[in-house]
Scaffold this motif. Structure first.
Motif, short mmCIF file in Angstrom:
data_model
loop_
_atom_site.label_atom_id
_atom_site.label_comp_id
_atom_site.label_asym_id
_atom_site.label_seq_id
_atom_site.Cartn_x
_atom_site.Cartn_y
_atom_site.Cartn_z
N LEU A 1 -21.43 15.94 30.69
CA LEU A 1 -19.97 16.01 30.81
C LEU A 1 -19.52 17.28 31.51
O LEU A 1 -18.70 17.24 32.43
CB LEU A 1 -19.34 15.89 29.42
CG LEU A 1 -19.75 14.63 28.62
CD1 LEU A 1 -19.07 14.62 27.27
CD2 LEU A 1 -19.43 13.37 29.40
N VAL A 2 -20.05 18.39 31.07
CA VAL A 2 -19.83 19.69 31.71
C VAL A 2 -21.15 20.43 31.63
O VAL A 2 -22.05 20.04 30.88
CB VAL A 2 -18.70 20.50 31.02
CG1 VAL A 2 -17.36 19.80 31.15
CG2 VAL A 2 -19.04 20.75 29.56
N PRO A 3 -21.31 21.53 32.38
CA PRO A 3 -22.57 22.28 32.29
C PRO A 3 -22.90 22.65 30.84
O PRO A 3 -22.04 23.12 30.09
CB PRO A 3 -22.31 23.52 33.14
CG PRO A 3 -21.30 23.06 34.14
CD PRO A 3 -20.42 22.09 33.41
N THR B 1 -24.83 17.27 22.62
CA THR B 1 -25.68 18.46 22.73
C THR B 1 -24.98 19.55 23.54
O THR B 1 -24.41 19.29 24.61
CB THR B 1 -27.03 18.12 23.39
OG1 THR B 1 -26.79 17.61 24.70
CG2 THR B 1 -27.78 17.08 22.58
N TYR B 2 -25.03 20.74 22.99
CA TYR B 2 -24.55 21.93 23.71
C TYR B 2 -25.65 22.97 23.61
O TYR B 2 -25.92 23.53 22.54
CB TYR B 2 -23.26 22.46 23.10
CG TYR B 2 -22.78 23.74 23.76
CD1 TYR B 2 -22.23 23.70 25.06
CD2 TYR B 2 -22.88 24.97 23.12
CE1 TYR B 2 -21.80 24.87 25.68
CE2 TYR B 2 -22.45 26.14 23.73
CZ TYR B 2 -21.92 26.08 25.02
OH TYR B 2 -21.50 27.24 25.64
N ARG B 3 -26.35 23.17 24.72
CA ARG B 3 -27.50 24.06 24.76
C ARG B 3 -28.50 23.65 23.68
O ARG B 3 -29.05 22.57 23.73
CB ARG B 3 -27.05 25.50 24.63
CG ARG B 3 -26.19 25.96 25.82
CD ARG B 3 -25.82 27.43 25.74
NE ARG B 3 -25.03 27.82 26.91
CZ ARG B 3 -24.53 29.02 27.11
NH1 ARG B 3 -24.74 29.99 26.22
NH2 ARG B 3 -23.81 29.28 28.19
N ASN B 4 -28.71 24.48 22.66
CA ASN B 4 -29.71 24.16 21.64
C ASN B 4 -29.11 23.51 20.38
O ASN B 4 -29.84 23.24 19.42
CB ASN B 4 -30.45 25.44 21.21
CG ASN B 4 -31.28 26.01 22.34
OD1 ASN B 4 -31.75 25.28 23.21
ND2 ASN B 4 -31.46 27.32 22.35
N LEU B 5 -27.83 23.25 20.38
CA LEU B 5 -27.18 22.67 19.22
C LEU B 5 -26.95 21.17 19.45
O LEU B 5 -26.39 20.77 20.46
CB LEU B 5 -25.85 23.37 18.95
CG LEU B 5 -25.07 22.87 17.72
CD1 LEU B 5 -25.84 23.14 16.45
CD2 LEU B 5 -23.69 23.52 17.66
N TRP B 6 -27.41 20.37 18.48
CA TRP B 6 -27.24 18.93 18.53
C TRP B 6 -26.38 18.49 17.35
O TRP B 6 -26.62 18.88 16.20
CB TRP B 6 -28.59 18.21 18.42
CG TRP B 6 -29.49 18.35 19.60
CD1 TRP B 6 -29.96 19.51 20.15
CD2 TRP B 6 -30.06 17.28 20.36
NE1 TRP B 6 -30.79 19.23 21.20
CE2 TRP B 6 -30.87 17.87 21.36
CE3 TRP B 6 -29.97 15.89 20.29
CZ2 TRP B 6 -31.57 17.10 22.28
CZ3 TRP B 6 -30.68 15.13 21.21
CH2 TRP B 6 -31.46 15.73 22.19
N VAL B 7 -25.38 17.66 17.65
CA VAL B 7 -24.59 17.01 16.61
C VAL B 7 -24.67 15.50 16.85
O VAL B 7 -24.34 15.03 17.95
CB VAL B 7 -23.12 17.48 16.62
CG1 VAL B 7 -22.32 16.72 15.57
CG2 VAL B 7 -23.04 18.98 16.39
N THR B 8 -25.12 14.78 15.86
CA THR B 8 -25.31 13.34 15.99
C THR B 8 -24.34 12.60 15.08
O THR B 8 -24.19 12.96 13.90
CB THR B 8 -26.75 12.95 15.63
OG1 THR B 8 -27.65 13.60 16.54
CG2 THR B 8 -26.95 11.44 15.72
N ALA B 9 -23.68 11.58 15.62
CA ALA B 9 -22.83 10.69 14.84
C ALA B 9 -23.35 9.27 14.99
O ALA B 9 -23.76 8.86 16.08
CB ALA B 9 -21.37 10.78 15.31
N LEU B 10 -23.36 8.52 13.89
CA LEU B 10 -23.91 7.17 13.95
C LEU B 10 -23.14 6.22 13.04
O LEU B 10 -22.52 6.62 12.05
CB LEU B 10 -25.39 7.16 13.59
CG LEU B 10 -25.80 7.51 12.15
CD1 LEU B 10 -25.90 6.27 11.28
CD2 LEU B 10 -27.11 8.27 12.14
N SER C 1 -34.53 24.06 20.11
CA SER C 1 -34.91 24.78 21.32
C SER C 1 -36.23 24.17 21.81
O SER C 1 -36.80 23.30 21.13
CB SER C 1 -35.07 26.27 21.01
OG SER C 1 -36.22 26.49 20.21
N PRO C 2 -36.75 24.59 22.95
CA PRO C 2 -38.02 24.02 23.40
C PRO C 2 -39.17 24.20 22.41
O PRO C 2 -40.12 23.40 22.43
CB PRO C 2 -38.30 24.77 24.71
CG PRO C 2 -36.95 25.13 25.22
CD PRO C 2 -36.15 25.46 24.00
#
Length: 468
Positions: free
Chosen positions: A334-336, A364-373, A392-393
């Motif tokens: 969506l954006v960088p 996802t924003y960099r290393n942060l993931w938020v999941t909705a289901l 992170s990697p």
């Protein structure tokens, strides 16, 4: 008592496969073991080995539909049996499913850049149970007076309960067939811990006219992996071997769609020759029913006696809860640094009637993931939930629930019946170590033939010699 043990299993057994949707296409170590075609490493970012460092990756789930929700909630929270919402004479069913998955050990190694090959070892303990219990069964456990009607009350207590637990030790292999297609395989050895199945096909309950005794009739089948006392060493499951296989394919299309298909845990357990099978059919008298309005003990004792006739000891086989999963997803930037990855998933149980569809969105924003289901199953039960993950990697930690509203209803005290009630939670951690996986063109160092690997360096540090 067998019947009591069955009820305890069905209503409370959630000792620890809960996050079956939240991790699709996340690339976590858990995802790589559950969905064999999924890779856990990213060249030029990840280190060579991934390990959970014995931090248990746990998940537990249960979901209950039917009029018994308020009764179970009241019994657990207040230790008071509330039967006000239960119906009589209609044979309404209360359906419950429980599942649990505990990965105690997960270790995966990136083998080589040619084909992106990965090998893994894992050890986990699983439990799964399902069943249907009528309103009338729960009313009978409350009071015989609910059936003091001069009738036989036939086939109102036809229940089904089944549950098993087992250890699973697995080898996994993942490889890219070409640039856009990956294949994964998981081979497992199983050790059965516990199996219990009760299937009542015909039943009746009648109170004599003088109200001093009642007659309980049951016909059906009962199976268990143990005869007599369950011993502590039986938890190892060494006498009950089994095997299972999982495999999957993942394909990246030119339009950006990612397709994934998995056949998971197609396998069986052989319960040893000490296992027992009862084909029962008989009537048991219950005396002094007027002594107390609460006659659960008498009913359970009579049930235990009835289900212990016409027994034989022999080995038998049971399937584990294998599944077929199909998933489709696409990543949108969506954006960088910020992206959205929606996933549409359909999961069908192979040996039971379970069918679930889910829509999962990863933000996802960099290393942060938020999941909705959100998901919907064959019992017409809607579920919604979420997951919060740092990834992170080389480090990942996650926590979440796939049944947010059911879990909230379960945790609060309520006498109301909803579409469904349940509880679900999961947590996990893993990290990567060793050398960085680098393409030769991107290598940060030039190998001179003298560099030692991670295990060589560890060995040297532990057993190094001192010179004076």
């Amino acid at each position: 008592m067998k019947y009591f043990l069955g009820l305890v299993l069905i209503f409370t057994f959630t000792s620890a496969r809960a996050q079956q949707f939240s991790h699709f296409n996340t690339g976590t170590l858990f995802d790589a073991f559950e969905n064999p075609a999924q890779r856990a490493f990213v060249p030029d970012s990840s280190r060579q080995f991934a390990f959970n460092f014995f931090f248990p990756n746990l998940g537990a789930t249960s979901i209950l539909t039917g009029n018994a929700q308020a009764s179970v909630n009241s019994l657990i929270k207040k230790d008071v049996y509330n039967s006000a919402n239960l119906t009589n004479g209609l044979g309404n069913l209360n359906n419950l499913r429980v599942a649990s998955d505990s990965y105690w050990f997960m270790l995966k190694m990136y083998n080589r850049l040619d084909g992106d090959q990965e090998f893994g070892l894992s050890a986990q303990t699983k439990a799964e149970g399902h069943g249907s219990v009528t309103d009338e069964t729960l009313l009978l456990l409350d009071s015989y007076k609910n059936f003091d009607n001069g009738k036989l009350n036939q086939d109102l207590f036809n229940d089904f309960l089944e549950g098993q637990a087992y250890h699973q030790f697995s080898l996994t292999f993942q490889k890219k067939i070409d640039a856009n297609v990956a294949f994964g395989l998981k081979l497992s050895t199983l050790l059965g811990i516990y199996y219990n199945k009760l299937d009542i096909e015909h039943s009746s309950f009648a109170v004599n006219q003088d109200n001093t005794k009642a007659n309980l009739f049951l016909q059906g089948k009962y199976q268990s992996n143990y005869y007599g006392t369950y011993r502590k060493r039986d938890i190892l499951g060494l006498k009950n071997p089994g095997a299972a296989v999982s495999f999957g394919l993942q394909a990246q299309l030119d339009n950006g769609l990612l397709l994934q298909g998995n056949l998971k845990d197609l396998g069986f357990i052989r319960w040893n020759k000490s296992a027992v099978t009862y084909n029962f059919s008989g009537t048991q008298n219950i005396n002094r029913v007027t002594g107390s309005t609460q006659n659960d003990t008498r009913v359970l004792t009579a049930t235990d006696s009835l289900t212990s006739i016409n027994g034989s000891q022999h080995a038998f086989y049971t399937p584990i809860n294998g599944k077929v999963d199909l998933a489709i997803s696409k990543k949108f930037v969506l954006v960088p640094d910020f992206s959205l990855t929606p996933n549409l998933i359909v999961s069908k149980e192979l040996f039971y009637n379970g069918l679930t569809a889910a829509l999962v969105n990863h933000f996802t924003y960099r290393n942060l993931w938020v999941t909705a289901l959100a998901s919907y199953n064959q019992d017409r039960a809607w579920s919604a939930g979420g997951q919060l993950m740092y990834k992170s990697p080389n480090v990942e930690f996650y926590v979440g629930t796939e049944q947010l509203f059911q879990s909230a209803r379960f945790l609060k005290t309520s006498s109301a019946n909803y579409n469904s009630t349940g509880i679900n939670a999961f947590i996990g951690f893993s990290a990567k170590f060793g050398r960085f996986i680098e393409h030769p063109a991107n290598a940060s160092t030039i190998p001179m033939g003298e560099e030692k690997g991670f295990f060589d360096r560890m060995w040297t540090r532990i057993f190094k010699r001192s010179y004076y």
